[in-house]
Every structure is written in structure tokens, then in C-alpha cells.
Write a protein that holds these residues in place. Structure first.
Motif, PDB file in Angstrom:
ATOM      1  N   GLY A  46       0.933  -1.227   0.030  1.00 27.28           N
ATOM      2  CA  GLY A  46       0.112   0.023  -0.152  1.00 27.28           C
ATOM      3  C   GLY A  46       0.955   1.244  -0.007  1.00 27.28           C
ATOM      4  N   GLY A  47       0.691   1.970  -1.019  1.00 30.12           N
ATOM      5  CA  GLY A  47       1.319   3.628  -1.024  1.00 30.12           C
ATOM      6  C   GLY A  47       2.287   3.270  -1.804  1.00 30.12           C
ATOM      7  N   GLY A  48       3.023   4.531  -2.083  1.00 34.58           N
ATOM      8  CA  GLY A  48       4.125   4.610  -3.183  1.00 34.58           C
ATOM      9  C   GLY A  48       5.464   4.009  -2.716  1.00 34.58           C
ATOM     10  N   VAL A  49       5.980   4.305  -1.523  1.00 32.98           N
ATOM     11  CA  VAL A  49       7.242   3.892  -1.013  1.00 32.98           C
ATOM     12  C   VAL A  49       7.339   2.128  -1.036  1.00 32.98           C
ATOM     13  N   ILE A 275      -6.275   6.543  -9.643  1.00 31.41           N
ATOM     14  CA  ILE A 275      -5.926   5.335  -8.528  1.00 31.41           C
ATOM     15  C   ILE A 275      -5.119   6.209  -7.336  1.00 31.41           C
ATOM     16  N   SER A 276      -5.664   5.832  -6.225  1.00 36.70           N
ATOM     17  CA  SER A 276      -4.984   6.648  -5.290  1.00 36.70           C
ATOM     18  C   SER A 276      -5.340   6.024  -3.838  1.00 36.70           C
ATOM     19  N   ARG A 277      -4.603   6.037  -2.781  1.00 40.85           N
ATOM     20  CA  ARG A 277      -4.981   5.734  -1.532  1.00 40.85           C
ATOM     21  C   ARG A 277      -6.335   6.707  -1.278  1.00 40.85           C
ATOM     22  N   TRP A 278      -7.056   6.380  -0.154  1.00 42.30           N
ATOM     23  CA  TRP A 278      -8.288   7.009   0.219  1.00 42.30           C
ATOM     24  C   TRP A 278      -7.659   8.243   1.202  1.00 42.30           C
ATOM     25  N   LEU A 281      -5.914  14.537   0.553  1.00 42.52           N
ATOM     26  CA  LEU A 281      -5.175  15.092  -0.404  1.00 42.52           C
ATOM     27  C   LEU A 281      -5.284  14.767  -1.801  1.00 42.52           C
ATOM     28  N   LYS A 282      -6.034  13.624  -2.135  1.00 41.10           N
ATOM     29  CA  LYS A 282      -5.955  13.048  -3.490  1.00 41.10           C
ATOM     30  C   LYS A 282      -7.266  13.801  -4.170  1.00 41.10           C
ATOM     31  N   ASP A 283      -8.136  14.385  -3.270  1.00 38.42           N
ATOM     32  CA  ASP A 283      -9.369  15.158  -3.703  1.00 38.42           C
ATOM     33  C   ASP A 283     -10.245  14.178  -4.479  1.00 38.42           C
ATOM     34  N   ALA A 306     -10.422   4.601  -7.994  1.00 39.93           N
ATOM     35  CA  ALA A 306     -10.141   3.164  -7.492  1.00 39.93           C
ATOM     36  C   ALA A 306      -8.959   3.400  -6.356  1.00 39.93           C
ATOM     37  N   GLY A 307      -9.218   2.605  -5.496  1.00 41.11           N
ATOM     38  CA  GLY A 307      -8.183   2.547  -4.347  1.00 41.11           C
ATOM     39  C   GLY A 307      -8.207   1.494  -3.444  1.00 41.11           C
ATOM     40  N   PRO A 308      -7.109   1.180  -2.556  1.00 37.10           N
ATOM     41  CA  PRO A 308      -7.125  -0.119  -1.938  1.00 37.10           C
ATOM     42  C   PRO A 308      -8.274  -0.212  -1.020  1.00 37.10           C
ATOM     43  N   SER A 309      -8.659  -1.632  -0.786  1.00 37.99           N
ATOM     44  CA  SER A 309      -9.771  -1.768   0.057  1.00 37.99           C
ATOM     45  C   SER A 309      -9.301  -1.348   1.568  1.00 37.99           C
ATOM     46  N   CYS A 345     -12.918  -0.499  -4.827  1.00 41.16           N
ATOM     47  CA  CYS A 345     -12.381  -0.734  -3.585  1.00 41.16           C
ATOM     48  C   CYS A 345     -11.355  -2.004  -3.853  1.00 41.16           C
ATOM     49  N   LEU A 346     -10.211  -1.958  -4.441  1.00 42.64           N
ATOM     50  CA  LEU A 346      -9.536  -3.264  -4.932  1.00 42.64           C
ATOM     51  C   LEU A 346      -9.064  -4.092  -3.998  1.00 42.64           C
ATOM     52  N   PRO A 347      -9.000  -5.305  -4.124  1.00 43.46           N
ATOM     53  CA  PRO A 347      -8.760  -6.300  -3.240  1.00 43.46           C
ATOM     54  C   PRO A 347      -7.035  -6.140  -3.121  1.00 43.46           C
ATOM     55  N   MET A 348      -6.606  -6.233  -1.762  1.00 45.31           N
ATOM     56  CA  MET A 348      -5.278  -6.018  -1.607  1.00 45.31           C
ATOM     57  C   MET A 348      -4.751  -7.341  -1.017  1.00 45.31           C
ATOM     58  N   ALA A 349      -5.417  -8.501  -0.780  1.00 42.60           N
ATOM     59  CA  ALA A 349      -4.822  -9.781   0.009  1.00 42.60           C
ATOM     60  C   ALA A 349      -3.597 -10.066  -0.865  1.00 42.60           C
ATOM     61  N   ALA A 374      -1.748  18.031  -3.195  1.00 39.11           N
ATOM     62  CA  ALA A 374      -0.326  17.963  -2.991  1.00 39.11           C
ATOM     63  C   ALA A 374       0.443  16.559  -3.184  1.00 39.11           C
ATOM     64  N   GLU A 375       1.553  16.531  -3.645  1.00 35.40           N
ATOM     65  CA  GLU A 375       1.791  15.133  -4.258  1.00 35.40           C
ATOM     66  C   GLU A 375       3.549  15.350  -4.137  1.00 35.40           C
ATOM     67  N   GLY A 376       4.074  14.435  -3.378  1.00 37.28           N
ATOM     68  CA  GLY A 376       5.685  14.400  -3.444  1.00 37.28           C
ATOM     69  C   GLY A 376       6.003  14.011  -4.822  1.00 37.28           C
ATOM     70  N   PHE A 377       5.597  12.872  -5.400  1.00 42.10           N
ATOM     71  CA  PHE A 377       5.806  12.565  -6.586  1.00 42.10           C
ATOM     72  C   PHE A 377       4.779  11.494  -6.944  1.00 42.10           C
ATOM     73  N   GLY A 378       4.181  11.756  -8.020  1.00 44.83           N
ATOM     74  CA  GLY A 378       3.001  11.064  -8.152  1.00 44.83           C
ATOM     75  C   GLY A 378       3.560   9.499  -9.139  1.00 44.83           C
ATOM     76  N   LEU A 379       3.527   8.579  -8.243  1.00 43.63           N
ATOM     77  CA  LEU A 379       3.972   7.398  -8.953  1.00 43.63           C
ATOM     78  C   LEU A 379       2.874   6.947  -9.732  1.00 43.63           C
ATOM     79  N   THR A 380       1.510   7.003  -9.429  1.00 40.45           N
ATOM     80  CA  THR A 380       0.529   6.750 -10.394  1.00 40.45           C
ATOM     81  C   THR A 380       0.701   7.529 -11.613  1.00 40.45           C
ATOM     82  N   VAL A 381       1.167   8.687 -11.654  1.00 40.39           N
ATOM     83  CA  VAL A 381       1.402   9.503 -12.986  1.00 40.39           C
ATOM     84  C   VAL A 381       2.118   9.079 -13.515  1.00 40.39           C
TER      85      VAL A 381
HETATM   86  N1  UDP Z   1      -1.817   1.581  -5.639  1.00 40.90           N
HETATM   87  C1  UDP Z   1      -2.023   0.386  -5.508  1.00 40.90           C
HETATM   88  N2  UDP Z   1      -3.484   0.139  -5.457  1.00 40.90           N
HETATM   89  C2  UDP Z   1      -4.332   0.841  -5.142  1.00 40.90           C
HETATM   90  C3  UDP Z   1      -4.152   2.157  -4.924  1.00 40.90           C
HETATM   91  C4  UDP Z   1      -2.822   2.546  -5.212  1.00 40.90           C
HETATM   92  O1  UDP Z   1      -1.316  -0.489  -6.112  1.00 40.90           O
HETATM   93  O2  UDP Z   1      -5.415   0.343  -4.650  1.00 40.90           O
HETATM   94  C5  UDP Z   1      -0.532   2.185  -5.718  1.00 40.90           C
HETATM   95  C6  UDP Z   1      -0.533   3.002  -7.016  1.00 40.90           C
HETATM   96  O3  UDP Z   1      -0.378   2.338  -8.408  1.00 40.90           O
HETATM   97  C7  UDP Z   1       0.810   3.567  -6.859  1.00 40.90           C
HETATM   98  C8  UDP Z   1       1.023   3.802  -5.374  1.00 40.90           C
HETATM   99  O4  UDP Z   1       0.026   3.077  -4.830  1.00 40.90           O
HETATM  100  O5  UDP Z   1       2.095   2.672  -7.043  1.00 40.90           O
HETATM  101  C9  UDP Z   1       0.535   5.275  -4.837  1.00 40.90           C
HETATM  102  O6  UDP Z   1       1.779   5.948  -5.002  1.00 40.90           O
HETATM  103  P1  UDP Z   1       1.487   7.675  -5.283  1.00 40.90           P
HETATM  104  O7  UDP Z   1       2.870   8.364  -5.224  1.00 40.90           O
HETATM  105  O8  UDP Z   1       0.753   7.817  -6.400  1.00 40.90           O
HETATM  106  O9  UDP Z   1       0.889   8.137  -4.025  1.00 40.90           O
HETATM  107  P2  UDP Z   1       1.114   7.970  -2.354  1.00 40.90           P
HETATM  108  O10 UDP Z   1       0.234   6.856  -1.937  1.00 40.90           O
HETATM  109  O11 UDP Z   1       2.389   7.547  -2.344  1.00 40.90           O
HETATM  110  O12 UDP Z   1       0.730   9.240  -1.845  1.00 40.90           O
END
Ligand code: UDP
Length: 467
Positions: A46-49, A275-278, A281-283, A306-309, A345-349, A374-381
Motif C-alpha cells: 500500500g502506498g508509493g514507497v 487510482i489513489s489511496r483514500w 489530499l487526493k481530492d 479506485a483505491g485499496p480496500s 475498492c481493490l482487493p489487496m490480499a 499535494a503530491e511528493g511525486f505521483g507514482l500513479t502519474v
Molecule cells: N496503488 C495500488 N493499489 C491501489 C491504490 C494505489 O497499487 O489500490 C499504488 C499506485 O499504483 C501507486 C501507489 O500505490 O504505485 C501510490 O503512489 P503515489 O505516489 O501515487 O501516492 P502515495 O500513496 O505515495 O501518496
């Protein structure tokens, strides 16, 4: 995490880039022989890092550099404090609480509980890379052991305010212990840091992971149909919903998304996706509103948010609340607009299955949006750009470095400009030639600047410098 073969990049990089990458890995493997490069963060999924570490550590291992990943665990109180730090560093008060002595104790009591394990694992001669504020509290202890520390801060704001300053003040005693501090963007560098210690290294994506690997269009359709996001077109045969896992074994998408929608998406619809976490800041709400008001119905365009469950991302206690608020706002849309907006809400298992679904959604979409405030770096971008998807995004943070406006995507100056977003989406949906040209330029730009070899080269140089 599996060792990954770095030579697979030979197929996508220019020859000179590939040769440099092989040389960098070889040098680092020799210089660090017998020692380990540690990465420490607070979530494995979950999340970019987490996303990035899954891949880059694999290529290090594949290239012969001993590397390990430690994930710290925390209680609710710890993650409330770290989330608050996250908000402060972005210049907002988040849940309205303070960052003072109590919060410092909450942070340190969690870190102290984990410190003994880390002390056992990390050996003299190793190098530790701590990621984000959740882990920075380990820096003084590690330096006390004589272990070099690099702190990598993946967040920041272009316009620091008083709240940002309070966030920096809170973290500074820990950060100052680090040998080097890495930011993803020059404007995120904290004003009191020694410039000699600071490096700017933007993050990266992996071209071959389940998230970004090439998928044939019929595989994309199959994955989206299996996961319940976009039904298969009537009369179309259904291909296997398969992808390649990082360990080389074939995977299949079985899990279904939880869709919040009036009715399934028309299989022939144009799809616009964020596609973003909930995270506020992702508005999501602003995007939904702008889409409903400014993208005409005649375009047969559907918006997928779309985002993680929400129960799956343990270091983000606000996710479920943000999703609840979004659902309330969705229910309040006029019925004709509500039918065109789908919350997935995407499955994350299984993270790789999740990644294959995200990959398919990005490839199926006519336009990708990132309407972050705000976005440090948009991985989704970067992920969308690699897939040649035309992207419309807010001109905030690192996204401004990623997209050249009008060349490799479209930037909207004011992230609150709903009409601007709506008009950009409408114009791209109606002009496929322009959309394709933007997508092609986007792909080239990611190849040159944001693939894993670029990132690794910079980090390895840094690790060798502090070693
Ligand atoms: N992501 C994912 N599944 C989801 C939602 C997000 O795999 O249901 C991934 C997305 O593809 C990206 C990362 O989580 O690789 C989000 O990174 P981003 O830099 O866009 O935002 P952050 O979560 O770091 O603020």
C-alpha cells in the motif's frame, strides 16, 4: 521480495543507459561486499514507497548487492502521530491535534520496542536507508552504533507555512542525526538542513512488475471483467486473466473489487480513472464533482475512482473515513451523474494481483487523472505515462517535474479548478490523436528519467559515499 534480473532493462533502455546501470551495480556489489544495505519503512504493502521498494530491492539483490527490508510495526497511537506529521509536513493540521512532548513519547515508545530487533540485525559496516517520518526516529540510535544513515523523505510541500515549520521542528532532532537526507524535489528541502547533506532523487517505477508489465488488450479486458470492474463486451471471448509475478510464475486474477456504483460500467464506455489511496489530499470528491459537472454525458465517459480496500492499509487510519465521506458525497450526486461514477475498492490480499488490476485499469482508461492537492511525486502519474496514457494532473509538487504541460500530459495550474479539469478531460476524450501524441511523449520521458536504473544509480552513489 525476490532477486530480479537487472539485465531485463536492456530491452527498454537506450544502450548507453543499460551499460551504465550494469557498471553501477557491479561497483556497488564490490564496494559493499560483506555488508548489507538496509531499507526501513512502516508498511510492506500500500502506498508509493512500499510499491517502489518491492522492485528496487529485487534489482539490487539480482545485481549482487546484499540488501534487506525491515518493516516496523506500530500501534494505533503511533500511526495517528505519524499521520499527523505527514499532514504537518504538507502544511495542514490534519486531525487538528498537536505535535509536542506527548506525541514525541508515543513515537519513541513504539520505536524503542522495535529498536532491539534492529540493533540485532544491523551490523557495523552496513548502511541504513530510513524512509519517511515513521522511521526517522531510528536515526540517532543507528548513528550511535556507528552505522551510516540516509533518511529518504518522500513528502513535502512547495509552499511551507507555519504548520510545516512545526512539523520540521518536531522531526529535526531525529533528521539531524542522519548522514544524508534525500528529497524527491528541490523545493521540499527543509530550510535548517545543511545543504551538504541533502540530495534530490526522484522515485522510480519498475517497467516489468505486475503493475507496469505489458498486458495484451484482451488480457486487460479479462482482468477487469474477472475483478468485476468493467464487464466483458457482449460476444467477446474471454482470455485468461493472467499476468507474470515477480518470481516469474504466472498469476491469475481471481479476487473481485468491491464496486460502489449504480450499475456496471458500459463495456464500450470511455473510462477516466484516478487510482489513489483514500486520502483527502487526493481530492476524490473534487474530481467527482468536476467530472459530474463539466464532462458532458454525450461522451459516454465513466469515472472510476479506485483505491485499496480500506481495511488493508495499516499505516493509514484515515482511509476508511475518507472513503465513507466520498460515498456520502457520491450518493448526493444527481442520479444521472451518479450512474457515471464508480468507486472501486481493490482487493489487496495479494499485492501482485492488486497490481495487475491497477495495471489493467490504467491500460483500459482513455485518460488518467491525478487531481491531488499535494503530491511528493505521483507514482500513479509515472505508471500511467509509462503506459502511454494521456494524463491530466494538478500542477502540484513533483507532478510538475514529471509532466511537461501540453507535451507529455496536461497540467491544471490550480488544483481546485474543477472546470479546468472537466474541460481538459472533455477535450482529450474528444481528440484521440492528441491524446495518443501526449501518451507517446509521456512514455519516452519516463524511460529517460523515472525507471528503476536511474533511481538506483543515485542511491548507490550515496550509499558508497557514506559507507
Ligand atoms: N496503488 C495500488 N493499489 C491501489 C491504490 C494505489 O497499487 O489500490 C499504488 C499506485 O499504483 C501507486 C501507489 O500505490 O504505485 C501510490 O503512489 P503515489 O505516489 O501515487 O501516492 P502515495 O500513496 O505515495 O501518496
Amino acid at each position: 521480495m525476490f532477486p530480479l534480473e537487472p539485465t531485463r532493462f536492456d530491452d527498454v533502455l537506450k544502450r548507453a543507459q543499460a551499460v551504465t546501470f550494469a557498471r553501477d551495480l557491479k561497483l556497488a556489489a564490490e564496494e559493499l561486499r560483506g555488508h548489507t544495505l538496509w531499507h526501513v519503512n512502516s508498511t510492506a504493502t500500500g502506498g508509493g514507497v512500499a510499491e517502489m521498494l518491492q522492485s528496487v530491492l529485487g534489482y539490487l539483490q539480482g545485481g549482487g548487492v546484499s540488501t534487506r527490508w525491515a518493516v516496523i510495526d506500530g500501534d494505533d497511537e503511533f500511526f495517528v502521530v505519524t499521520k499527523r506529521i505527514h499532514h504537518f509536513l504538507h502544511g495542514s493540521k490534519g486531525d487538528g491535534g498537536e505535535l509536542g512532548a506527548d506525541e514525541r513519547s508515543a513515537l519513541l515508545s513504539t520505536l524503542d520496542r522495535q529498536a532491539a530487533a534492529l540493533r540485532e540485525l544491523v551490523q557495523p559496516g552496513d548502511v541504513v536507508i530510513l524512509h519517511d517520518p515513521q522511521t526517522v526516529g531510528f536515526a540517532p540510535m543507528l548513528r550511535g552504533m556507528g552505522v551510516p544513515v540516509i533518511w529518504s523523505c518522500h513528502i513535502g510541500t512547495d509552499d511551507p507555512n507555519e504548520v510545516t515549520q512545526q512539523g520540521w521542528d518536531f522531526c529535526m532532532p531525529f533528521v539531524q542525526a542522519a548522514d544524508r537526507v534525500v528529497f524527491s524535489r528541490g523545493s521540499y528541502v527543509w530550510n535548517a538542513l545543511d545543504p551538504q547533506k541533502v540530495e534530490i532523487i526522484p522515485p522510480c517505477i519498475d517497467a516489468f512488475s505486475p503493475k507496469n508489465q505489458w498486458l495484451e488488450p484482451d488480457t486487460v479486458a479479462a482482468i477487469l471483467s474477472h475483478s468485476g470492474i468493467v464487464p466483458a463486451s457482449p460476444g467477446m471471448g474471454v482470455a485468461p486473466a493472467t499476468f507474470h509475478r515477480q518470481d516469474g510464475i504466472s498469476g491469475t486474477v481471481y479476487a473481485e473489487a468491491r464496486m460502489i456504483e449504480e450499475q456496471p460500467i458500459d463495456p464500450l464506455a470511455r473510462v477516466v480513472t484516478q487510482i489513489s489511496r483514500w486520502d483527502p489530499l487526493k481530492d476524490h470528491q473534487g474530481l467527482m464533482d468536476g467530472f459530474a459537472r463539466f464532462v458532458p454525458e454525450r461522451l459516454n465517459a465513466h469515472l472510476v475512482l479506485a483505491g485499496p480496500s480500506p481495511d488493508s492499509v495499516t499505516d493509514d487510519p484515515e482511509g476508511a473515513e475518507t472513503l465513507d465521506d466520498l460515498q456520502v458525497a457520491w450518493r448526493q450526486l444527481p442520479p444521472e451523474s451518479r450512474g457515471r461514477v464508480h468507486i472501486a475498492c481493490l482487493p489487496m490480499a495479494d499485492v501482485e494481483e492488486n497490481a495487475a488490476i491497477v495495471n489493467s485499469l490504467q491500460r483500459r482508461s482513455q485518460v488518467i487523472v491525478q487531481k491531488s492537492l499535494a503530491e511528493g511525486f505521483g507514482l500513479t502519474v509515472a505508471e500511467a505515462m509509462w503506459k502511454e496514457a494521456p494524463t491530466v494532473a494538478s500542477a502540484v509538487g513533483g507532478i510538475q517535474d514529471q509532466i511537461e504541460n501540453g507535451v507529455s500530459g496536461i497540467l491544471i495550474d490550480d488544483p481546485h479548478d474543477l472546470a479546468g479539469f472537466g474541460e481538459a478531460l472533455t477535450s482529450l476524450l474528444g481528440d484521440p490523436d492528441r491524446a495518443n501524441a501526449l501518451g507517446r511523449a509521456a512514455h519516452e520521458s519516463v524511460r529517460d528519467r523515472y525507471l528503476a536504473p536511474c533511481y538506483l544509480a543515485r542511491f548507490l552513489e550515496l550509499a558508497l559515499a557514506v559507507h
